[in-house]
Each structure stands twice: as structure tokens, then as C-alpha cells.
Write a protein that holds these residues in place. Structure first.
Motif, PDB file in Angstrom:
ATOM      1  N   GLN A  50      -8.354 -10.972  -1.202  1.00 61.46           N
ATOM      2  CA  GLN A  50      -8.200 -11.915  -0.249  1.00 61.46           C
ATOM      3  C   GLN A  50      -7.677 -13.222  -0.824  1.00 61.46           C
ATOM      4  N   THR A  51      -6.918 -13.837   0.173  1.00 60.85           N
ATOM      5  CA  THR A  51      -6.202 -15.108  -0.262  1.00 60.85           C
ATOM      6  C   THR A  51      -6.849 -16.455   0.512  1.00 60.85           C
ATOM      7  N   ILE A  52      -6.611 -17.355  -0.092  1.00 60.22           N
ATOM      8  CA  ILE A  52      -7.207 -18.959   0.617  1.00 60.22           C
ATOM      9  C   ILE A  52      -6.017 -19.726   0.391  1.00 60.22           C
ATOM     10  N   SER A 228      -3.654  -0.658  -8.333  1.00 64.99           N
ATOM     11  CA  SER A 228      -2.252  -1.184  -8.553  1.00 64.99           C
ATOM     12  C   SER A 228      -1.818  -1.791  -7.265  1.00 64.99           C
ATOM     13  N   GLU A 229      -0.810  -2.604  -7.267  1.00 66.26           N
ATOM     14  CA  GLU A 229      -0.160  -3.413  -6.193  1.00 66.26           C
ATOM     15  C   GLU A 229       1.183  -3.573  -6.369  1.00 66.26           C
ATOM     16  N   ARG A 256       4.846 -11.070  -0.374  1.00 66.47           N
ATOM     17  CA  ARG A 256       3.762  -9.920  -0.010  1.00 66.47           C
ATOM     18  C   ARG A 256       3.392  -9.176  -0.855  1.00 66.47           C
ATOM     19  N   ILE A 257       2.089  -9.038  -0.846  1.00 64.66           N
ATOM     20  CA  ILE A 257       1.258  -8.028  -1.744  1.00 64.66           C
ATOM     21  C   ILE A 257       0.852  -6.764  -1.051  1.00 64.66           C
ATOM     22  N   GLY A 262      -6.061  -0.844   1.528  1.00 63.07           N
ATOM     23  CA  GLY A 262      -6.448  -2.155   2.373  1.00 63.07           C
ATOM     24  C   GLY A 262      -5.121  -2.775   2.746  1.00 63.07           C
ATOM     25  N   ASP A 263      -5.366  -3.893   3.516  1.00 62.21           N
ATOM     26  CA  ASP A 263      -4.386  -4.464   4.300  1.00 62.21           C
ATOM     27  C   ASP A 263      -3.306  -5.110   3.377  1.00 62.21           C
ATOM     28  N   ASP A 264      -2.212  -5.444   3.767  1.00 63.71           N
ATOM     29  CA  ASP A 264      -1.026  -6.297   2.884  1.00 63.71           C
ATOM     30  C   ASP A 264      -1.617  -7.606   3.014  1.00 63.71           C
ATOM     31  N   LEU A 265      -1.281  -8.332   1.779  1.00 61.66           N
ATOM     32  CA  LEU A 265      -1.447  -9.890   1.871  1.00 61.66           C
ATOM     33  C   LEU A 265      -0.226 -10.673   1.652  1.00 61.66           C
TER      34      LEU A 265
END
Length: 278
Positions: A50-52, A228-229, A256-257, A262-265
Motif C-alpha cells: 500500500q502506498t501513501i 518478490s516484486e 510501477r511496482i 495483488g494489484d500493481d502500485l
């Protein structure tokens, strides 16, 4: 790289730096920089999904020395640096970074050059559970074309210990172009890709439902992670030299992560800095 290797590097780097700086044949260089950065993809923990939005003031100091060996085409160099970062909202993430690099530079034909660097980076946070030590190895290639310079880098790095993010290892590559149409202006753009792996235990706070007769209860639990990402990104930059020793720089970056699940960030980082060079 294990803890023993990293501790050995922590002893060797300052000794080599002292030896080079005392040498009359060595050339010393350095810089001081202070600025402001804004993030839309900030993560409190590197492995977090999660990003903020966050912003920070930063200051940095770097000093190094190099000395020619085996002729005029090869040189040994050492660099030491310090960075202090203060966040607007996340005060517990304020940190200081101390880093050192030992490298070998070799000049090829037509102005091209290669450099091999081994480095150590120590991160210290207000929340000491986040402290980390990271060792790295980098191979860089530089090729000038009149007013344009092409740079490429491949790297590998590994964290020796980290409580909140688990054990970390990463590798990647990047490529950039810098154009200097005038001695006072420089424009840059670049792209990069890397893969990060996290393995270990992460401490998280969870709230349990106490039911009808008991209030909710919070507890800290250890969660095992093994993930991993892939990270893809690019940047544009501008540097304006105000004096021979004074400059102003600005940059904008997008990344882009892509985690395994899960979803991309994705998000952007913008920065502005004032610095001096010698």
C-alpha cells in the motif's frame, strides 16, 4: 553477502579513504545538497502493498578521492556520504543514511569508461526496529557523444538485517542520457528495471473482535513473508549551474511496482534541490 562481509567492508572503506586522502597524488572531490521531495507512492515498509502521499526535506554531503594506478587510464577511488531525511507526516520514518563505496575506474577508447563499485549503506531510523545495513555491487559504463552522455548500470544489493521488512535482496539495471547544450544547462532522462525479494518476518498490528461482552483487542503479531516484486520506472531531470560551484536541480520520476500477487502500485516523485560542488 553476510554480516561478516559487511562488517569487514565497514572497517576497510575508512582505511582506504584515509590512505587516498593523505596521498599527494590523490584528487579530492565532494558536494553538499539540500532540497525537498514529494512522493505519491511512498511505502512505510519496503515490502508493504500500500502506498501513501508524503513529502520530505533532505540534506546530503559527499566526499571522495581517486588516484591513478598502473598508468593514466586506471584509477582507484573511494566515496563516503551522509544523508538526513525528515518527513512532514511520518516522523517515525525520519532517517539518516551513511554510505561508502570503493571502486576501480578504467578509461576505454573514444572517451568511454567502466567502473566497478562495492558499497555499504547504513540506515538509521527514529524507530530503531527499521534500521538496516545494505551491501551492494555495481558495474557502470559511460559513453560520451559530443554534448550527450550515455550511462548504463547493473547492480546487486542485499540487506544484512531488517526487523520490519524481512531479509532483502535486489538486482536491476538502468540507462540514462544527459544532454548539455550549454555549460550551464543539463537535461537528463532515464529508465530502469529491478527485481526485489523479501523473505522473513514482519511485525504488524491486528485488531481482534472481542464479541458482545469484550472490547476489541489490538496485538502485535509476526507475519512471515516470502514475496518478490518487479519495479519499472523512468525519470526526467534538469540541472542549472548558477556558478562554477553552485547548482539548482529538479526532477520528476514515475514508477510501477508489480508484486507477485495483488494489484500493481504506481506513483510519482518530484524533487527540487540546491547544491554546491568542489
Amino acid at each position: 553477502m553476510n554480516v561478516v562481509t559487511i562488517r569487514a567492508m565497514a572497517v576497510i572503506l575508512p582505511l582506504v579513504a584515509a590512505g587516498l586522502c593523505e596521498s599527494a597524488a590523490a584528487r579530492v572531490f565532494g558536494s553538499l545538497e539540500s532540497g525537498y521531495a514529494s512522493f505519491s507512492d511512498f511505502r512505510a515498509v519496503a515490502s508493504e502493498r500500500q502506498t501513501i502521499s508524503e513529502s520530505a526535506y533532505f540534506s546530503a554531503a559527499n566526499v571522495g578521492a581517486y588516484r591513478a594506478v598502473g598508468g593514466r587510464r586506471t584509477a582507484v577511488l573511494v566515496k563516503m556520504g551522509f544523508q538526513d531525511v525528515r518527513f512532514d507526516e511520518s516522523g517515525q520514518l525520519d532517517n539518516r543514511v551513511v554510505n561508502g563505496d570503493l571502486g576501480l575506474y578504467h578509461r576505454l577508447g573514444s572517451g568511454s569508461s567502466v567502473m566497478l563499485l562495492g558499497g555499504l549503506r547504513r540506515l538509521e531510523f527514529e524507530d530503531s526496529d527499521r534500521d538496516d545495513r545494505i551491501a551492494s555491487a555495481r558495474l557502470q559504463f559511460r559513453k560520451p557523444f559530443l554534448t550527450v552522455e550515455w550511462r548504463n548500470e547493473v547492480y546487486y544489493e542485499q540487506g544484512a538485517e531488517t526487523t520490519l521488512s524481512g531479509e532483502y535482496a535486489g538486482y536491476g539495471l538502468s540507462s540514462s542520457l544527459s544532454w548539455s547544450p550549454h555549460s550551464k544547462w543539463q537535461f537528463s532522462l532515464g529508465i530502469g528495471a529491478n527485481r526485489n525479494r523479501y523473505d522473513g518476518s514482519v511485525q504488524v498490528v491486528r485488531e481482534t473482535d472481542g464479541g458482545l461482552l469484550r472490547p476489541p483487542r489490538r496485538e502485535v503479531v509476526d507475519v512471515e513473508i516470502d514475496q518478490s516484486e518487479d519495479v519499472l520506472g523512468g525519470f526526467v531531470g534538469l540541472k542549472r549551474r548558477l556558478r562554477d560551484w553552485l547548482y539548482l536541480s529538479a526532477s520528476a520520476a514515475h514508477r510501477r511496482i508489480r508484486p507477485e500477487s495483488g494489484d500493481d502500485l504506481e506513483g510519482e516523485t518530484y524533487s527540487l534541490a540546491l547544491g554546491v560542488q568542489f
